[in-house]
Design a protein around this motif. Structure first.
Motif, short mmCIF file in Angstrom:
data_model
loop_
_atom_site.label_atom_id
_atom_site.label_comp_id
_atom_site.label_asym_id
_atom_site.label_seq_id
_atom_site.Cartn_x
_atom_site.Cartn_y
_atom_site.Cartn_z
N TRP A 1 37.95 38.80 40.48
CA TRP A 1 38.26 38.56 41.88
C TRP A 1 38.51 37.07 42.08
N GLN A 2 39.20 36.76 43.14
CA GLN A 2 39.47 35.36 43.47
C GLN A 2 38.34 34.84 44.35
N PRO A 3 37.91 33.58 44.16
CA PRO A 3 36.83 33.03 44.99
C PRO A 3 37.09 33.20 46.48
N LEU A 4 38.34 33.02 46.91
CA LEU A 4 38.65 33.15 48.33
C LEU A 4 38.39 34.57 48.83
N ASP A 5 38.62 35.57 47.98
CA ASP A 5 38.37 36.96 48.38
C ASP A 5 36.88 37.17 48.67
N LEU A 6 36.02 36.65 47.78
CA LEU A 6 34.58 36.78 47.99
C LEU A 6 34.14 36.02 49.25
#
Length: 143
Positions: free
Chosen positions: A113-118
């Protein structure tokens, strides 16, 4: 926003991951973006933590595959039964057939996952935490 208002916001994310390096990376990402974190390596420890500190937690972020008896799906089912309004997010790079057993209302974030998604999901969880009255004034909790 005054100091008192800031303190009443539930900003704690419970991280459930049996890989210590992954757990640390997730915790650092969240902490650098204004969240407090509590880390557990098993679903069983996460449930015990929620029973003690559930009012502080706005989101549980758990790996679907855990090495103890309960996996992330089992954990999500227990959490949603006890704390229906809690944001629960599971992640996995290889969920297999367990994904079809996700309880309603549980989100899935595929690895990698992308950090921004989390951070987006955590921000929504923080905003969704509901205010409750306690003996110490207004507090927010996820249940």
């Amino acid at each position: 926003m005054g100091k008192d208002q800031t303190k009443s916001v539930s900003r704690t994310v419970l991280i459930v991951e049996d890989d210590a390096d992954q757990r640390w990376l997730i915790a650092m990402l969240l902490q650098e973006n204004g969240f407090e974190t509590v880390e557990c390596e098993s679903a069983e420890a996460a449930l015990a933590t929620m029973l003690l500190r559930g009012r502080e937690v706005c989101m549980v972020f758990a790996d679907l595959r855990l090495s103890a008896a309960m996996d992330g799906v089992d954990l999500a089912r227990e959490l949603k039964m006890r704390w229906p309004h809690l944001t629960v997010v599971l992640t996995s790079g290889n969920p297999g057939v367990r994904l079809v057993h996700l309880p309603p209302g549980v989100e899935f974030l595929p690895k990698p996952w992308q950090p921004l998604d989390l951070l987006t999901v955590a921000g929504r969880a923080r905003s969704a935490a509901r205010p409750v009255r306690s003996g110490h004034g207004l507090r927010l909790e996820a249940s």
